[in-house]
Design a protein around this motif. Structure first.
Motif, short mmCIF file in Angstrom:
data_model
loop_
_atom_site.label_atom_id
_atom_site.label_comp_id
_atom_site.label_asym_id
_atom_site.label_seq_id
_atom_site.Cartn_x
_atom_site.Cartn_y
_atom_site.Cartn_z
N MET A 59 0.85 -1.18 0.00
CA MET A 59 0.00 0.00 0.00
C MET A 59 0.89 1.24 0.00
N ASP A 60 0.60 2.17 -0.88
CA ASP A 60 1.32 3.44 -0.93
C ASP A 60 0.61 4.43 -0.01
N ILE A 61 1.10 4.54 1.20
CA ILE A 61 0.45 5.38 2.21
C ILE A 61 0.43 6.84 1.79
N SER A 62 1.49 7.30 1.14
CA SER A 62 1.55 8.71 0.75
C SER A 62 0.47 9.06 -0.29
N ALA A 63 -0.06 8.06 -0.99
CA ALA A 63 -1.11 8.31 -1.98
C ALA A 63 -2.50 8.41 -1.34
N LEU A 64 -2.63 8.00 -0.10
CA LEU A 64 -3.92 8.09 0.59
C LEU A 64 -4.16 9.54 1.01
N PRO A 65 -5.36 10.05 0.78
CA PRO A 65 -5.66 11.42 1.21
C PRO A 65 -5.57 11.57 2.73
N ARG A 66 -5.04 12.71 3.16
CA ARG A 66 -4.92 13.01 4.59
C ARG A 66 -6.29 13.38 5.13
N ILE A 67 -6.69 12.74 6.23
CA ILE A 67 -7.98 13.00 6.85
C ILE A 67 -7.84 13.99 8.00
N ASP A 68 -6.98 13.67 8.95
CA ASP A 68 -6.80 14.56 10.10
C ASP A 68 -5.54 14.17 10.87
N GLU A 69 -5.24 15.00 11.86
CA GLU A 69 -4.13 14.72 12.77
C GLU A 69 -4.51 15.25 14.15
N HIS A 70 -4.20 14.46 15.17
CA HIS A 70 -4.47 14.83 16.55
C HIS A 70 -3.18 14.68 17.34
N THR A 71 -2.99 15.55 18.33
CA THR A 71 -1.73 15.59 19.07
C THR A 71 -2.01 15.70 20.56
N THR A 72 -1.15 15.07 21.33
CA THR A 72 -1.17 15.25 22.78
C THR A 72 0.28 15.26 23.26
N VAL A 73 0.50 15.85 24.41
CA VAL A 73 1.82 15.81 25.03
C VAL A 73 1.70 14.94 26.27
N VAL A 74 2.64 13.99 26.37
CA VAL A 74 2.62 13.01 27.45
C VAL A 74 3.82 13.28 28.36
N ILE A 113 -1.74 -0.05 8.93
CA ILE A 113 -2.52 -0.01 7.70
C ILE A 113 -3.69 -0.97 7.82
N GLY A 114 -4.71 -0.74 7.01
CA GLY A 114 -5.86 -1.63 7.01
C GLY A 114 -6.76 -1.36 5.83
N ARG A 115 -7.69 -2.26 5.67
CA ARG A 115 -8.70 -2.08 4.62
C ARG A 115 -9.93 -2.88 5.01
N HIS A 116 -11.06 -2.41 4.51
CA HIS A 116 -12.31 -3.14 4.67
C HIS A 116 -13.20 -2.80 3.49
N HIS A 117 -14.45 -3.21 3.52
CA HIS A 117 -15.35 -3.03 2.39
C HIS A 117 -15.47 -1.57 1.92
N PHE A 118 -15.29 -0.62 2.82
CA PHE A 118 -15.59 0.77 2.52
C PHE A 118 -14.40 1.70 2.49
N SER A 119 -13.21 1.20 2.85
CA SER A 119 -12.07 2.10 2.98
C SER A 119 -10.74 1.35 2.95
N THR A 120 -9.72 2.06 2.51
CA THR A 120 -8.33 1.66 2.67
C THR A 120 -7.70 2.78 3.49
N TYR A 121 -6.95 2.45 4.54
CA TYR A 121 -6.55 3.49 5.48
C TYR A 121 -5.20 3.21 6.12
N ALA A 122 -4.66 4.27 6.71
CA ALA A 122 -3.42 4.19 7.48
C ALA A 122 -3.57 5.10 8.70
N LEU A 123 -3.00 4.66 9.80
CA LEU A 123 -2.96 5.44 11.03
C LEU A 123 -1.49 5.49 11.43
#
Length: 149
Positions: free
Chosen positions: A1-16, A83-93
């Motif tokens: 899977m080419d992760i860089s080709a997947l559209p960016r959805i969002d990003e969340h950040t926390t400091v630990v 990475i993952g995929r299912h019936h409705f999406s191909t995705y990366a976290l």
């Protein structure tokens, strides 16, 4: 899977308040625990994920899997790519850890995904546009932060 080709959805950040090694351990444990719970496994079956069971080495490393995700890359204390995929999406976290000094680590979670076809568009509407994905991602980051306390 080419992760860089997947559209960016969002990003969340926390400091630990912990060093990257401790945050890495907490991240791996939190992911494993969160996605192997019965409700997560049921959801994974419902949407037809490719990886439906926990498998591979622990702690998480390349090739490890749990419902919904497979570890594509693992650089302990720095980056974890799922990475993952299912019936409705191909995705990366993608989780990135950055030491910020004074015993703190910035933990970022970036989501990338493609939602093909009409069913994918509806799924995106239900999961992303409602804010549900953002809420779950922030809860996951909070759980990592709490686990290091």
């Amino acid at each position: 899977m080419d992760i860089s080709a997947l559209p960016r959805i969002d990003e969340h950040t926390t400091v630990v308040a912990a060093d990257p090694a401790a945050v890495w351990r907490a991240l791996c444990e939190t992911l494993d625990r969160s996605f192997t719970r019965p409700h997560a496994a049921r959801y994974a079956r419902l949407v037809g994920v490719a990886d439906r069971t926990a498998s591979g080495p622990r702690p998480l490393t390349e090739g490890s899997a749990f419902p919904g995700f497979r570890v594509a890359a693992a650089d302990p204390g720095r980056e974890l790519v799922l990475i993952g995929r299912h019936h409705f999406s191909t995705y990366a976290l993608i989780f990135r850890l950055e030491e910020t000094g004074e015993g703190h680590t910035r933990l970022r979670a970036e989501t990338r995904a493609r939602f093909p076809g009409p069913a994918g568009a509806l799924y995106r509407l239900l999961v992303i546009s409602t804010g549900g994905h953002a809420v779950l991602t922030r809860q996951l980051l909070s759980a990592v932060r709490e686990r290091t306390s």
